[in-house]
Design a protein around this motif. Structure first.
Motif, mmCIF file in Angstrom:
data_model
loop_
_atom_site.group_PDB
_atom_site.id
_atom_site.type_symbol
_atom_site.label_atom_id
_atom_site.label_comp_id
_atom_site.label_asym_id
_atom_site.label_seq_id
_atom_site.Cartn_x
_atom_site.Cartn_y
_atom_site.Cartn_z
ATOM 1 N N ASP A 9 0.816 -1.211 0.000
ATOM 2 C CA ASP A 9 0.000 0.000 0.000
ATOM 3 C C ASP A 9 0.856 1.271 0.000
ATOM 4 O OD1 ASP A 9 -2.207 -1.600 -0.009
ATOM 5 O OD2 ASP A 9 -2.701 -1.318 2.105
ATOM 6 N N VAL A 10 1.948 1.262 0.759
ATOM 7 C CA VAL A 10 2.838 2.434 0.786
ATOM 8 C C VAL A 10 3.469 2.648 -0.587
ATOM 9 C CG1 VAL A 10 4.955 3.413 1.748
ATOM 10 C CG2 VAL A 10 3.318 2.282 3.250
ATOM 11 N N GLU A 12 2.274 1.764 -3.409
ATOM 12 C CA GLU A 12 1.244 2.243 -4.334
ATOM 13 C C GLU A 12 1.101 3.762 -4.231
ATOM 14 O OE1 GLU A 12 -3.522 1.640 -5.380
ATOM 15 O OE2 GLU A 12 -2.555 0.403 -3.861
ATOM 16 N N GLU A 13 1.126 4.278 -2.999
ATOM 17 C CA GLU A 13 1.071 5.734 -2.809
ATOM 18 C C GLU A 13 2.312 6.390 -3.418
ATOM 19 O OE1 GLU A 13 -1.435 7.341 -1.746
ATOM 20 O OE2 GLU A 13 -2.620 5.908 -0.585
ATOM 21 N N LYS A 16 2.280 6.548 -7.333
ATOM 22 C CA LYS A 16 1.418 7.614 -7.845
ATOM 23 C C LYS A 16 2.130 8.958 -7.815
ATOM 24 C CE LYS A 16 -2.908 5.334 -6.491
ATOM 25 N NZ LYS A 16 -4.048 5.333 -5.529
ATOM 26 N N ILE A 34 -1.913 15.808 -4.213
ATOM 27 C CA ILE A 34 -1.933 15.478 -2.784
ATOM 28 C C ILE A 34 -3.185 16.064 -2.122
ATOM 29 C CG2 ILE A 34 -0.768 15.851 -0.575
ATOM 30 C CD1 ILE A 34 1.895 15.789 -2.129
ATOM 31 N N ARG A 37 -6.069 13.888 -3.095
ATOM 32 C CA ARG A 37 -5.986 12.577 -2.443
ATOM 33 C C ARG A 37 -6.428 12.670 -0.989
ATOM 34 N NH1 ARG A 37 -6.728 7.990 -1.240
ATOM 35 N NH2 ARG A 37 -5.147 6.429 -0.730
ATOM 36 N N ALA A 119 4.484 9.540 1.011
ATOM 37 C CA ALA A 119 3.666 8.338 0.817
ATOM 38 C C ALA A 119 3.364 7.648 2.140
ATOM 39 C CB ALA A 119 4.380 7.374 -0.131
ATOM 40 N N ILE A 122 0.691 9.693 4.020
ATOM 41 C CA ILE A 122 -0.622 9.514 3.386
ATOM 42 C C ILE A 122 -1.182 8.137 3.741
ATOM 43 C CG2 ILE A 122 -1.843 9.271 1.190
ATOM 44 C CD1 ILE A 122 -0.001 11.400 0.025
ATOM 45 N N TYR A 123 -0.312 7.118 3.660
ATOM 46 C CA TYR A 123 -0.770 5.768 4.018
ATOM 47 C C TYR A 123 -1.285 5.737 5.454
ATOM 48 C CZ TYR A 123 -0.579 1.017 5.735
ATOM 49 O OH TYR A 123 -0.894 -0.163 6.344
ATOM 50 N N THR A 126 -4.687 6.943 6.007
ATOM 51 C CA THR A 126 -5.781 6.100 5.492
ATOM 52 C C THR A 126 -6.206 5.033 6.501
ATOM 53 O OG1 THR A 126 -4.357 4.411 4.462
ATOM 54 C CG2 THR A 126 -4.882 6.364 3.130
#
Length: 486
Positions: A9-10, A12-13, A16, A34, A37, A119, A122-123, A126
Motif C-alpha cells: 500500500d505504501v 502504491e502511494e 502515484k 496530494i 488525495r 507516501a 498519506i498511508y 488512510t
C-alpha cells in the motif's frame, strides 16, 4: 494494520507520486494531487500560497484533547539523470523499478527523498487506529531553498506539541538536530568576443565521479568535478598554454557534490600534446588524493566543432581565480560529535546563461554564528574577484533535545519492535525542522525515515525492508501519545 499489506500500500502511494514530475519550483501538479488525495480521505485540507499542503484529521472519539501531532515531509525532489538518458524533469515521470530488495529508478534519481516520507504519511492517514488530532504538512521547494517551510504561516504550528519529520535516510536513527545553511550565487557579466587565432577546439570533461548529497557525503573524500576542472584550467595558464574558453558547465544542483564538469576550449593544434599532458598530470594527482574512492572517474579530452566566439579572457581569469579560491568540502569537524562536520561548503554548479556566469554554492554549519562568519568571507571573495554575490535567506540551525519525551518514546518503541537499539544523531544535512524549531522553539521534534541510499544521484535506491519498521514506529508513537493524553 496487516503488515503483509503495508509495503504494497505504501509503494502504491509512492508510485502515484512518482508519476507526477516534481522538481523544486514545479510542484503545483503534485500539490494539487496530494490535496485531492487527502480530500478523498475526508480530511480538512488547505493549499497555501506556496502550494504547501496542510491537512487535518480529526481525533478518534474520546481522544479529542490529546496533544496535536504533526507529520511532515516535502513533495519536491532533486532530478538528475545518468549521462545519455533522455529526461525532462518538468515533463517526464520517474520510471520506478523494484528488484525485491530495493526500489530504484531507470536512469534517474528516484525521488524517495522525500516521496517515501509523503507516501508513508498519506498511508498512515488512510488507516483506522487509536489517535488524537493529527496534522500533515507537505512542503514545496525543500531541495532548492526551503521556501515552503520558511514561508509556512506560523499559525499551523501554534497548537502542535510533537513534530515527526519523515525526511531522514536511516531507519535505525532518530535525528534531533541538523545544520543551518546559506545558499548563494556568485554572478558576473560575460562578454563574448571573437576567438583568437586558435585552429582547434575540444571539450575537457571530468565525469563519473561519485557526487552525492552535500550534507551527508561531504566528509567522505568525494571529489568535486568543478574543482578538478578548475585545477586543469589553472594549470594550463601556469604552463603558458594559450587557450580560450567557449563554454563552461558543471554540477547538477547546489546541494549535490558535482559529479561532472566540462569546459569547451579553443587552442592551437601545436599545443594539443601539452594540454593532454596537463590533463594526465592532474589525473595522476587526483588518483593520489582520492585513490580507490573515485575509481570510476574519467578525464576526457575530445575534439568538438569549432566555436566562432569565446568568453573574454578577463572573465575567464577571474572565474578561475574565484573557483580556485573557494573551498568545497569540510572546513572543520565537530568538537563534540564524532565524524560530524561543523562547517562545510559545496560548489554545486557553474554555468553560463543569459550572458552571465554563475557559481552556485551552499555552506552548512551547526551554528548560526559560523554561517554569519562565512558569509563575510564570501563577500570578500566576491570583491576580490570582481563578482557580485547574491545570498538566499539563511536557514537557521536546529539544535534539538536528545533527551526529550518524544525521543525517549521513539527509542523505547523501536527497541521493542525491532530488537535493536536506535541511534540518536545530529546531522550535517539541512532539514525543514530547522524552520519549525525557529518559529516555535517549544516544539518537540524528531526526524526519521527508511534507508535511502545515494540520494540526489541516479543511483538512489530505497531499501524495502526498512519501510514497514518506520510505519510501525509512527503508528505506535501516535497510539502511545493518544493513550497517555486521554
Amino acid at each position: 494494520m496487516d503488515k503483509n499489506l503495508i509495503l504494497e500500500d505504501v509503494l502504491e502511494e509512492f508510485t502515484k507520486l512518482a508519476e507526477i514530475p516534481r522538481p523544486s519550483g514545479h510542484e503545483k501538479k503534485v500539490s494539487d494531487y496530494i490535496a485531492s488525495r487527502l480530500k478523498e480521505l475526508g480530511l480538512e485540507v488547505v493549499q497555501d500560497q506556496y502550494n504547501n499542503i496542510i491537512a487535518n484529521k480529526k481525533a478518534e472519539p474520546g481522544f479529542e484533547h490529546v496533544p496535536l501531532i504533526l507529520f511532515q515531509g516535502h513533495m519536491d525532489m532533486v532530478c538528475v539523470a545518468d549521462p545519455g538518458v533522455q529526461y525532462d524533469p518538468v515533463k517526464d515521470a520517474i520510471k520506478v523499478k523494484n528488484d525485491g530488495k530495493y526500489l530504484f529508478a531507470e536512469g534517474t534519481s528516484l525521488g524517495a527523498d522525500d516521496g517515501i516520507g509523503v507516501a508513508s504519511v498519506i498511508y498512515l492517514l488512510t488507516q483506522k487506529f487509536v489517535h488524537g488530532p493529527l496534522r500533515a504538512i507537505f512542503t514545496v521547494d525543500e531541495e532548492n531553498g526551503m521556501t515552503g517551510a520558511r514561508g509556512l504561516d506560523k499559525k499551523y504550528l501554534e497548537n502542535v506539541k510533537y513534530v515527526i519529520n519523515c525526511d531522514s535516510e536511516d531507519y535505525d536513527v532518530v535525528t534531533v538536530g541538523s545544520a543551518g545553511s546559506v545558499r548563494l550565487n556568485f554572478v558576473s557579466d560575460v562578454d563574448v568576443c571573437n576567438r583568437f587565432n586558435g585552429d582547434s577546439s575540444a571539450s575537457i570533461i571530468i565525469k563519473n565521479l561519485l557526487g552525492g548529497h552535500s550534507g551527508a557525503e561531504i566528509n567522505q573524500n568525494r571529489a568535486n568535478a568543478i574543482k578538478i576542472l578548475t585545477i586543469i584550467l589553472q594549470r594550463l595558464e601556469k604552463n603558458n598554454i594559450c587557450f580560450e574558453v567557449a563554454d563552461i558547465n558543471g554540477g547538477a544542483a547546489v546541494n549535490a557534490i558535482a559529479a561532472k564538469a566540462s569546459a569547451d576550449i579553443v587552442y592551437n593544434k601545436t599545443d594539443e600534446n601539452k594540454i593532454k599532458a596537463v590533463i594526465d598530470e592532474v589525473q595522476c594527482e587526483f588518483t593520489e588524493v582520492y585513490g580507490s574512492a573515485e575509481e570510476k572517474a574519467a578525464f576526457i579530452f575530445t575534439p568538438i566543432t569549432m566555436s566562432n566566439t569565446v568568453i573574454d579572457k578577463k572573465t575567464v581569469n577571474k572565474l578561475i581565480m574565484l573557483l580556485s579560491a573557494l573551498h568545497s568540502g569540510v572546513y572543520a569537524m565537530s568538537q563534540t560529535t564524532a565524524d560530524l562536520p561543523e562547517l562545510s561548503a559545496n560548489i554545486g554548479r557553474v554555468y553560463i546563461k543569459d550572458k552571465k556566469v554563475v557559481v552556485s554554492l551552499l555552506a552548512r554549519s551547526a551554528t548560526n554564528a559560523n554561517l554569519s562568519f562565512i558569509k563575510n568571507s564570501y563577500e570578500a571573495f566576491a570583491c576580490l574577484t570582481g563578482f557580485k554575490v547574491k545570498f538566499a535567506p539563511t536557514s537557521p540551525a536546529w539544535n534539538g533535545n536528545a533527551d526529550s519525551e518524544l525521543v525517549r518514546m521513539a527509542l523505547d518503541i523501536f527497541k521493542r519492535q525491532n530488537n535493536k537499539y536506535m541511534k540518536v544523531e545530529f546531522i550535517h544535512g539541512g532539514l525543514e525542522c530547522n524552520y519549525f524549531s525557529d518559529k516555535m522553539p517549544q516544539l518537540e521534534i524528531i526526524s526519521i525515515g527508511p534507508n535511502n541510499i545515494d540520494i540526489h544521484t541516479p543511483q538512489e535506491r530505497l531499501q524495502l525492508d526498512t519501510i514497514i519498521p518506520q510505519i510501525c514506529l509512527m503508528k505506535e508513537m501516535t497510539e502511545q501519545i493518544a493513550e497517555k493524553g486521554k
